[in-house]
Design an enzyme around this catalytic site. Structure first.
Site, PDB file in Angstrom:
ATOM      1  N   CYS A 191      25.842 -86.521  -3.186  1.00 58.70           N
ATOM      2  CA  CYS A 191      25.027 -85.510  -2.180  1.00 58.70           C
ATOM      3  C   CYS A 191      26.498 -84.628  -1.666  1.00 58.70           C
ATOM      4  CB  CYS A 191      24.371 -86.855  -1.484  1.00 58.70           C
ATOM      5  SG  CYS A 191      25.316 -87.895  -0.566  1.00 58.70           S
ATOM      6  N   THR A 192      26.126 -84.702  -0.790  1.00 58.01           N
ATOM      7  CA  THR A 192      27.117 -83.981   0.400  1.00 58.01           C
ATOM      8  C   THR A 192      28.270 -85.157   1.094  1.00 58.01           C
ATOM      9  OG1 THR A 192      25.843 -82.123   0.999  1.00 58.01           O
ATOM     10  CG2 THR A 192      27.182 -82.007   2.111  1.00 58.01           C
TER      11      THR A 192
END
Length: 204
Positions: A191-192
């Site tokens: 993800c981030t």
């Protein structure tokens, strides 16, 4: 003399960049209202803006302000033994990216919408950045991009599967349809900032 005057004016206009700190931690919390008051007061006293989410499962936040102020807020949070090992990621801004401060109580710090998912009890294996490319290159690894559509449009890893999410809460139903533990025993997610990966691997 003119050069000295010009240098002085330039220096006067120099503005130190604001520090933007992003952090989260999954930890059991049962005193949310008290934490909310303490963190909000500390932020306001130190001219720090942003958003802080508190839930029974932990804290998730991005705050911004003068370095001295951000450090004081982080020190205040880490003074609580439950957050003593809290880590954060820093970036910088020339203007305040937040219009106001919001310290909110939520059901989850990242909304998956599945009761009972607890990353403090069960979570996937963390992969070091230096080992990531080798892992996702292995033929038996199913790579999933857990980010939302507006993020995946910017780019993703070669071979990664994009579930086409408008929100993170759509991921569980997609996983239930796509993942068969017998056929795909090795799943790599990204993800981030890491928070969605922790929550989604706990779900799996």
């Amino acid at each position: 003399m003119d050069a000295l005057k010009h240098a002085s004016k330039t220096k006067d206009k120099t503005v130190d960049p604001l520090v933007v700190a992003a952090f989260y931690k999954f930890v059991q919390l049962n005193d949310l209202a008290s934490l909310q008051d303490q963190i909000e007061s500390c932020c306001r006293e130190n001219n720090v803006f942003g958003i802080v989410l508190l839930a029974p499962e932990g804290i998730n936040s991005t705050i911004a302000g003068p370095r001295e102020g951000v450090v004081k807020v982080l020190d205040r949070i880490r003074h609580d033994s439950r957050f003593s090992d809290l880590q954060w990621k820093e970036s910088f801004a020339t203007k305040q990216p937040f219009r106001k401060l919001r310290v909110r109580l939520k059901k989850e710090i990242v909304t998956l919408g599945v009761p009972g998912v607890d990353p403090t009890e069960l979570v996937g294996t963390y992969v070091k950045p230096a080992d990531w490319n080798a892992l996702i290159s292995e033929p038996d690894v199913f790579v999933i991009d857990t980010r939302n559509n507006y993020e995946t449009e910017i780019g993703t890893f070669k071979g990664a599967v994009d579930p086409g999410l408008d929100s993170f809460s759509q991921l569980p139903s997609w996983l239930e349809k796509k993942i068969d533990a017998g056929e795909q025993p090795r799943v790599a997610m990204f993800c981030t900032g890491g928070i969605r990966c922790e929550k989604s691997t706990a779900f799996l």
